[in-house]
Enzyme design. Sequence first.
Site, PDB file in Angstrom:
ATOM      1  NE  ARG A  90      14.132  12.664  -4.102  1.00  0.00           N
ATOM      2  CZ  ARG A  90      14.910  12.649  -5.180  1.00  0.00           C
ATOM      3  NH1 ARG A  90      15.768  13.611  -5.385  1.00  0.00           N
ATOM      4  NH2 ARG A  90      14.829  11.663  -6.055  1.00  0.00           N
ATOM      5  CG  ASN A  91      17.062   5.895   1.716  1.00  0.00           C
ATOM      6  OD1 ASN A  91      16.442   5.473   2.695  1.00  0.00           O
ATOM      7  ND2 ASN A  91      17.577   5.100   0.802  1.00  0.00           N
ATOM      8  CB  ALA A  92      11.831   6.955   3.450  1.00  0.00           C
TER       9      ALA A  92
END
Length: 181
Positions: free
Chosen positions: A51-53
């Site tokens: 979920r790290n962008a």
Amino acid sequence: MDKIRDTAAPQGGEQVRGFAPVVADGARVLVLGSMPGVASLRQAQYYAHPRNAFWPLAAGILGFDAGLDYDARLLALQAGGVALWDVLQACERPGSLDADIRGDTLVPNEFAGFLACHPSIVRVCFNGAKAAAMFRRYVLPSLSAPALQFFELPSTSPAHAAASFDQKLAVWERALKLPVA
């Protein structure tokens, strides 16, 4: 290409060690995080949490597929003139939150030598406020580097939900895109 894939996952309050910089000759922008999180340390990859962008942002800005394998993403980043590293070489931190980094255990990376070896870097972008604060406190006072531009960017961490993806994209795009040298 410079990278390390031999980092153990953290256990409790044990010291964790970061990765070597990912940088190519001619890099103009250096993106600094604080210290890789648990998912990144386990996979020995920068920004490995699903979920790290970071990778979707970088891919959108630099024009590559965020679904590429890790080595291909690193090459695409380098082709775009962007280098990756962290402010810290080592620290104690249970979990992944920057707020949990034990201040008495910080070991900053050696930036003077790094910047001397990569004089084309003109801009340093901090992935989040903690990275910027640690750099200002533990690195900048001893740094005699040429004039660098510094940009504190919204964190790409899934824990930083204060800004939407589109808001982050707009800010990150301004920071990562440099005029052609």
